[in-house]
Scaffold this motif. Structure first.
Motif, PDB file in Angstrom:
ATOM      1  N   LEU A 167       0.907  -1.224  -0.275  1.00 22.46           N
ATOM      2  CA  LEU A 167      -0.162   0.064   0.043  1.00 22.46           C
ATOM      3  C   LEU A 167       0.828   1.255   0.048  1.00 22.46           C
ATOM      4  O   LEU A 167       0.519   2.116  -0.570  1.00 22.46           O
ATOM      5  CB  LEU A 167      -0.837   0.080   1.076  1.00 22.46           C
ATOM      6  N   VAL A 168       1.799   1.278   0.624  1.00 22.17           N
ATOM      7  CA  VAL A 168       2.880   2.448   0.803  1.00 22.17           C
ATOM      8  C   VAL A 168       3.533   2.417  -0.694  1.00 22.17           C
ATOM      9  O   VAL A 168       3.472   3.615  -1.069  1.00 22.17           O
ATOM     10  CB  VAL A 168       3.891   2.074   1.715  1.00 22.17           C
ATOM     11  N   ARG A 169       3.829   1.486  -0.987  1.00 23.31           N
ATOM     12  CA  ARG A 169       4.597   1.542  -2.602  1.00 23.31           C
ATOM     13  C   ARG A 169       3.630   2.088  -3.547  1.00 23.31           C
ATOM     14  O   ARG A 169       3.623   2.985  -4.462  1.00 23.31           O
ATOM     15  CB  ARG A 169       4.943   0.167  -2.718  1.00 23.31           C
ATOM     16  N   ASN A 170       2.182   1.532  -3.387  1.00 21.76           N
ATOM     17  CA  ASN A 170       1.349   1.966  -4.222  1.00 21.76           C
ATOM     18  C   ASN A 170       1.028   3.558  -4.089  1.00 21.76           C
ATOM     19  O   ASN A 170       0.737   4.214  -5.075  1.00 21.76           O
ATOM     20  CB  ASN A 170      -0.110   0.972  -3.863  1.00 21.76           C
ATOM     21  N   ALA A 171       1.039   4.043  -2.924  1.00 22.52           N
ATOM     22  CA  ALA A 171       0.739   5.315  -2.530  1.00 22.52           C
ATOM     23  C   ALA A 171       1.824   6.245  -3.346  1.00 22.52           C
ATOM     24  O   ALA A 171       1.471   7.360  -4.007  1.00 22.52           O
ATOM     25  CB  ALA A 171       0.659   5.774  -1.238  1.00 22.52           C
TER      26      ALA A 171
ATOM     27  N   ILE B 205       2.725  10.770   3.117  1.00 21.61           N
ATOM     28  CA  ILE B 205       2.045   9.443   3.136  1.00 21.61           C
ATOM     29  C   ILE B 205       2.198   9.189   4.775  1.00 21.61           C
ATOM     30  O   ILE B 205       3.044   9.469   5.576  1.00 21.61           O
ATOM     31  CB  ILE B 205       3.045   8.261   2.627  1.00 21.61           C
ATOM     32  N   LEU B 206       0.932   9.000   5.277  1.00 22.52           N
ATOM     33  CA  LEU B 206       0.476   8.983   6.649  1.00 22.52           C
ATOM     34  C   LEU B 206       0.377   7.246   6.867  1.00 22.52           C
ATOM     35  O   LEU B 206      -0.941   7.073   6.469  1.00 22.52           O
ATOM     36  CB  LEU B 206      -0.404   9.826   7.165  1.00 22.52           C
ATOM     37  N   VAL B 207       0.815   6.692   7.627  1.00 19.42           N
ATOM     38  CA  VAL B 207       0.373   5.547   7.950  1.00 19.42           C
ATOM     39  C   VAL B 207       0.127   5.542   9.418  1.00 19.42           C
ATOM     40  O   VAL B 207       1.151   6.034  10.255  1.00 19.42           O
ATOM     41  CB  VAL B 207       1.535   4.321   7.882  1.00 19.42           C
ATOM     42  N   GLU B 208      -0.825   5.079   9.760  1.00 17.93           N
ATOM     43  CA  GLU B 208      -1.389   5.193  11.354  1.00 17.93           C
ATOM     44  C   GLU B 208      -1.999   4.096  11.727  1.00 17.93           C
ATOM     45  O   GLU B 208      -3.067   3.350  11.165  1.00 17.93           O
ATOM     46  CB  GLU B 208      -2.394   6.447  11.597  1.00 17.93           C
ATOM     47  N   ALA B 209      -1.675   3.549  12.906  1.00 16.34           N
ATOM     48  CA  ALA B 209      -2.213   2.320  13.421  1.00 16.34           C
ATOM     49  C   ALA B 209      -3.008   2.672  14.668  1.00 16.34           C
ATOM     50  O   ALA B 209      -2.508   3.530  15.743  1.00 16.34           O
ATOM     51  CB  ALA B 209      -1.071   1.514  13.668  1.00 16.34           C
ATOM     52  N   ARG B 210      -4.040   2.211  15.048  1.00 16.35           N
ATOM     53  CA  ARG B 210      -4.649   2.529  16.388  1.00 16.35           C
ATOM     54  C   ARG B 210      -5.772   1.452  16.499  1.00 16.35           C
ATOM     55  O   ARG B 210      -6.109   0.637  15.527  1.00 16.35           O
ATOM     56  CB  ARG B 210      -5.557   3.694  16.059  1.00 16.35           C
ATOM     57  N   ARG B 211      -5.784   1.120  17.990  1.00 12.67           N
ATOM     58  CA  ARG B 211      -6.696  -0.029  18.364  1.00 12.67           C
ATOM     59  C   ARG B 211      -8.003   0.708  18.543  1.00 12.67           C
ATOM     60  O   ARG B 211      -8.183   1.756  19.270  1.00 12.67           O
ATOM     61  CB  ARG B 211      -6.192  -0.237  19.608  1.00 12.67           C
ATOM     62  N   LEU B 212      -9.202   0.000  17.817  1.00 13.61           N
ATOM     63  CA  LEU B 212     -10.449   0.542  17.741  1.00 13.61           C
ATOM     64  C   LEU B 212     -11.093  -0.837  18.567  1.00 13.61           C
ATOM     65  O   LEU B 212     -11.402  -1.576  18.048  1.00 13.61           O
ATOM     66  CB  LEU B 212     -11.193   0.571  16.608  1.00 13.61           C
ATOM     67  N   SER B 213     -11.671  -0.402  19.558  1.00 23.46           N
ATOM     68  CA  SER B 213     -12.374  -1.313  20.487  1.00 23.46           C
ATOM     69  C   SER B 213     -11.372  -2.577  20.523  1.00 23.46           C
ATOM     70  O   SER B 213     -10.296  -2.411  21.180  1.00 23.46           O
ATOM     71  CB  SER B 213     -13.654  -1.703  19.983  1.00 23.46           C
ATOM     72  N   ARG B 214     -11.584  -3.560  19.910  1.00 22.88           N
ATOM     73  CA  ARG B 214     -10.958  -4.754  20.286  1.00 22.88           C
ATOM     74  C   ARG B 214     -10.329  -5.057  18.673  1.00 22.88           C
ATOM     75  O   ARG B 214     -10.177  -6.288  18.334  1.00 22.88           O
ATOM     76  CB  ARG B 214     -11.522  -5.975  20.666  1.00 22.88           C
ATOM     77  N   THR B 215     -10.331  -4.274  17.865  1.00 19.73           N
ATOM     78  CA  THR B 215      -9.486  -4.525  16.557  1.00 19.73           C
ATOM     79  C   THR B 215      -8.637  -3.585  16.284  1.00 19.73           C
ATOM     80  O   THR B 215      -8.485  -2.383  16.851  1.00 19.73           O
ATOM     81  CB  THR B 215     -10.944  -4.263  15.621  1.00 19.73           C
ATOM     82  N   LEU B 216      -7.555  -3.910  15.429  1.00 23.11           N
ATOM     83  CA  LEU B 216      -6.714  -2.948  15.029  1.00 23.11           C
ATOM     84  C   LEU B 216      -6.901  -2.364  13.513  1.00 23.11           C
ATOM     85  O   LEU B 216      -7.365  -2.916  12.845  1.00 23.11           O
ATOM     86  CB  LEU B 216      -5.186  -3.962  14.734  1.00 23.11           C
ATOM     87  N   GLN B 217      -6.901  -0.906  13.487  1.00 23.36           N
ATOM     88  CA  GLN B 217      -7.161  -0.323  12.188  1.00 23.36           C
ATOM     89  C   GLN B 217      -5.890   0.338  11.918  1.00 23.36           C
ATOM     90  O   GLN B 217      -5.271   0.949  12.478  1.00 23.36           O
ATOM     91  CB  GLN B 217      -8.277   0.649  12.521  1.00 23.36           C
ATOM     92  N   ILE B 218      -5.605   0.214  10.546  1.00 23.93           N
ATOM     93  CA  ILE B 218      -4.357   0.920  10.173  1.00 23.93           C
ATOM     94  C   ILE B 218      -4.837   1.722   8.904  1.00 23.93           C
ATOM     95  O   ILE B 218      -5.355   1.043   7.770  1.00 23.93           O
ATOM     96  CB  ILE B 218      -3.123  -0.367   9.894  1.00 23.93           C
ATOM     97  N   THR B 219      -4.404   2.843   8.760  1.00 23.64           N
ATOM     98  CA  THR B 219      -4.738   3.456   7.475  1.00 23.64           C
ATOM     99  C   THR B 219      -3.501   4.058   6.748  1.00 23.64           C
ATOM    100  O   THR B 219      -2.615   4.214   7.411  1.00 23.64           O
ATOM    101  CB  THR B 219      -5.711   4.652   7.966  1.00 23.64           C
TER     102      THR B 219
END
Lengths: 181, 719
Positions: B294-298, B320-334
């Motif tokens: 995804l980073v290469r694609n960006a 390019i911003l890669v951000e990881a966060r915990r949402l409730s009990r899941t991992l969200q990476i944008t």
């Protein structure tokens, strides 16, 4: 040999487990031409199953249906001693009609069966006994029955005052496999 | 297959090289360890020589000249040791180990030496050639020079760790069961005491027994609660031991971003946030490659060149911003960029050029539907491929990997004006955070990663139209489908109270509501796979035992969304004007394809033409469904996991129950030998995926099973 093996009284799952283990032990005397069977009831019908394929007898637990499966194939899952096991509807497999007889949950048991290393749980209404049935007591099923949909039973024998159907291990294992897949 | 579960032909050259580096380094490490004990071992020298030679060859292929030189010196040193001209001495091991560390560091694999101690390739080559000790380096560690000599770390076999996790989970359930038994004993004690108070005779004796029972219950209560707490702590600790911070792949993502930017002449800033967010190590490992892609694609697709940016008034450096966060009990990476965003006109044009859809269908697609095409295998909006992208290989793999992790991948416009990819995966494989619902007296679990919300509606809020129900949820009008119906269970909804409980899921065509009897809380479930004899069951992800011993069937989020979409589309909740007329039964067609997009495309084309369509995601599932009977036609792809389309066709034509049923193969493979292979297997038609464009697809279907029941229903433009 344990006299209880020939008893006709209804045994509790605990007693049965003990007797199953005893019956599964190698015989010290030369084996008579007899087959040791676990005799159980589904509704009013009696069946005899080779005790060697019975891994455990545990109190009944209600199985949990599986999406898209349970209605068509009768396969469900059930918790047996902390493990999730495949459950097969034995009534459907043996073509036993649902009975009007009110069986208490206390009397029902789960049999955990082992075929080809795979464990499968089935429910029976009553476990009656573990009995050594002499081969000469078996009589082949009438031709009409043999042609019926139930391919799992191959002969009849007298147990107490009832006729019981003997379950053929090979056919039964194949039917379980087919059901599961 | 690689560790990612993909076959090697799916990987790019760089990805293949990374896999090879990891594998060869492992062989080299083991050989070096063995040689430390026996420096003249011919077998180990041979292994080391072969591995370094392979690595050199692979490095040459991907133009890693520095690594080629180092591996050449390494190999030459081993050849000298093999010939006996220069046997290995203690000081040689520092250079051998250092070389492995250098390669390891270059590939962002866990470096075994302390960071600052990895020597330069030049120093290593000198040491390998001259045999002189490396300056400033401590002697190699024994017995395992490649294992981090840090008492804070311990190598544990992964399988053993998984078993430990299983045992701790089961022990936790057992401990909870003990607490429940203790509570029962407490009730019994109280009942006996109450009964005793009503009797006069033998009160003394029974009183003593009750005292003893009271004492026993108190002790057991203390003990079982302590045991439960410890088991819970143990289980949590075992779970924690599997968690790794996202920051572990920071270096690899930054490197990919900068390498890609340099190679296409773009200026970028790559920012990574949420380093400390912890995720199961297996999931982290599986996510690394998709994120790199995804980073290469960006860099390559998302960001404009400095000139273009300048011309449009943007800063020449893209972000390019890669951000990881915990949402409730899941991992969200944008993964978001401030580039040009998705070019929907271009996507539409490529769909037209690649003849993926009929023009009248194409013109009706929404932006969300168009965006789905970028995940299609072989689809690219580029005219020409470069070394980074443009071959249409990659985003489909990213999507498959994320789906394999029981997660989902979405693409949308971002707040920075560019493209925003969002990955949501569970935090752990072993534990699934799930919402428990009750249906027909049984428990089912929806993974939280797939839930858009929950709601309760009063009966008056539900609109009933032609027997189908819908309700307004926020700004959305959502169709309501009972879970029983969706997953083929007997019974009808039996709500716990007056309200209608609904779980909202988001699909490609909007939100869908699943009606359940009641909610039963949310839990972190230790997922167990079902008996393998059951094969893959549609809509099921596994099962879990709850702390009270009950079973919950865990639903597969992606499957259930598709099932609901299928039901919703087949029974359009807004279609009040549908005329009721007697029709002959619709022909049932099974579509088997591992690509979500192709599957959906075929389904839409066929259902709009009046056929009833069921879907399967691979050959094995396809066979399970097709062999169960009731289908008039099988349409299958060729390349699929578990069982390919050729095997499926052959099986279908050999099985007595399905032998007479027609089969159509639809594939991207358009060579004559592929066509012959398909027809030899028993297929009645072999079509390429371009056939969706013209009438050949529907003509073939109609030829084999007859026209759809109602030609009037086939509105090609109304997908």
């Amino acid at each position: 040999m344990n006299r209880d093996l020939f008893s006709t009284r209804v045994l509790s799952p605990e007693d049965l487990e003990e007797n199953t283990a005893a019956a599964a032990l190698p015989l010290t005397e030369p084996a008579a031409a007899a087959q040791t069977l676990l005799i159980f009831q589904l509704g009013s019908e009696h069946f005899g199953l080779d005790v060697g394929c019975v891994e455990r007898i545990v109190p009944f637990q209600a199985p949990h249906p599986l999406p898209h499966r349970s209605r068509s194939s009768g396969t469900e899952i059930v918790c047996v001693e902390g493990q999730i096991r495949l459950f097969v509807d034995l009534r459907a497999l043996l073509h036993v009609k649902s009975s009007d007889e009110n069986v208490s949950q206390h009397e029902r048991s789960l049999l955990v069966l082992r075929f080809d290393g795979e464990l499968t749980a089935v429910a029976v209404d009553r476990v009656r006994a573990v009995a050594a049935v002499p081969q000469i007591h078996f009589c082949p099923l009438p031709a009409l029955n043999a042609r019926s949909q139930n391919r799992c039973t191959d002969s009849l024998f007298r147990y107490s005052d009832a006729l019981a159907a003997h379950i053929d291990n090979e056919q039964f294992a194949a039917a379980l496999r087919e059901c599961a897949s | 297959m690689t560790r990612t579960g993909r076959s090697t032909h799916e990987l790019s050259l760089d990805e293949l090289f990374a896999v090879e580096v990891e594998s060869q380094l492992e062989s080299m490490s083991l050989a070096i360890c063995a040689l430390e004990g026996d420096p003249a071992s011919a077998a180990e020298l041979e292994k080391l020589m072969r591995a370094s030679h392979s690595l050199k060859g692979a490095a040459r292929l991907v133009e890693r000249s520095e690594m080629v030189r180092l591996m050449h010196a390494f190999e030459s040193r081993i050849v000298l040791a093999q010939s006996g001209e220069r046997p290995l001495h203690t000081e040689d091991f520092a250079a051998l180990v250092g070389s492995c560390d250098w390669v390891t560091k270059g590939h962002n694999l866990p470096v075994h030496a302390a960071e600052g101690l990895v020597p330069s390739s030049a120093a290593l080559i000198r040491a390998l050639e001259s045999g002189e000790p490396l300056p400033g380096l401590p002697p190699p560690l024994t017995p395992s020079p490649l294992v981090r000599n840090d008492p804070a770390y311990l190598r544990v076999n992964a399988e053993s760790m998984n078993r430990l996790l299983g045992f701790s989970g089961e022990a936790f359930v057992d401990a909870a069961a003990t607490v429940r038994l203790t509570q029962r004993l407490g009730r019994l004690r109280r009942n006996v005491a109450a009964a005793n108070s009503k009797t006069s005779g033998k009160a003394g004796e029974i009183g003593l027994l009750i005292e003893e029972l009271y004492d026993l219950h108190s002790q057991l209560e203390d003990h079982s609660h302590r045991m439960l707490q410890r088991m819970e702590a143990l289980h949590q600790e075992v779970l924690n031991s599997r968690m790794r911070p996202i920051g572990e792949i920071r270096a690899s993502l930054l490197r990919v971003a900068h390498d890609a930017a340099r190679s296409v002449g773009k200026h970028i800033v790559c920012e990574i946030r949420g380093d400390d967010t912890a995720v199961d190590r297996e999931i982290l490992r599986e996510l690394e490659m998709p994120l790199q892609h995804l980073v290469r694609n960006a860099v390559d697709h998302g960001l404009e060149s400095p000139d273009e940016r300048g011309a449009s008034g943007k800063a020449s450096t893209g972000t390019i911003l890669v951000e990881a966060r915990r949402l409730s009990r899941t991992l969200q990476i944008t993964v978001e960029d401030d580039g040009r965003g998705l070019d929907f006109d271009r996507i539409r044009e490529r769909i037209r050029q690649q003849a993926l859809l009929a023009p009248e269908v194409l013109s009706t697609l929404s932006q969300d539907e168009l965006a789905e095409f970028i995940f299609l295998p072989g689809f690219t909006s580029r005219d020409e491929a470069n070394h980074l992208s443009g071959r249409g290989v990659g985003l489909d793999i990213v999507q498959n990997t994320v789906r394999g992790l029981h997660g989902n991948l979405r693409v949308a416009g971002g707040s920075m004006g560019g493209t925003l990819f969002t990955i949501e995966v569970p935090l752990s494989f072993a534990v699934t955070a799930a919402l428990l619902v009750r249906v027909s007296g049984h428990l089912y679990a929806f993974p939280l990663t797939h839930i858009a919300g929950v709601g309760s509606f009063s009966p008056s809020e539900v609109i009933e139209c032609e027997g189908r129900r819908s309700a307004t949820w926020g700004e959305h009008q959502i169709g309501l489908v009972p879970l029983q119906r969706a997953i083929g269970l007997a019974g009808v909804p039996e709500p716990d109270g007056d309200s209608i409980r609904v779980v909202m899921l988001q699909g490609s065509s909007g939100y869908h509501g699943i009606v359940v009897d009641g909610f039963a809380g949310h839990e972190e479930l230790v997922l167990q796979q079902l008996d393998p004899r059951l094969g893959r069951i549609q809509d099921v992800g596994g099962a879990a035992l709850l702390s009270d011993g009950q079973i919950a069937v865990v639903l597969n989020g992606d499957d259930i969304v598709q099932t609901i979409e299928r039901l919703s589309q087949g029974e359009d909740v807004t279609a009040c004007e549908v005329t009721r007329k007697t029709q002959r039964p619709a022909k049932r067609i099974l579509v088997v394809d591992d690509s979500l997009t192709v599957r959906e495309l075929e389904r839409k084309i066929l259902s709009r033409s009046g056929y009833t369509v069921q879907l399967a995601v691979d050959g094995a599932e396809g066979w399970n469904l097709f062999s169960s009977g009731g289908f008039d036609l099988l349409i299958t792809d060729v390349d699929m996991p578990r069982m390919n389309g050729i095997e499926l066709t052959r099986l279908a034509k050999q099985h007595p129950r399905t032998a007479a049923k027609p089969v159509i193969i639809v594939s991207y493979k358009d060579r004559e030998e592929d066509r012959i292979r398909g027809l030899d297997a028993g297929a009645d038609y072999y079509l390429t995926k371009g056939s969706f464009h013209d009438d050949s697809f529907l003509t073939a279907v109609s030829d084999l099973v007859g026209p759809a029941p109602s030609d009037g229903k086939g509105r090609p433009g109304a997908l």
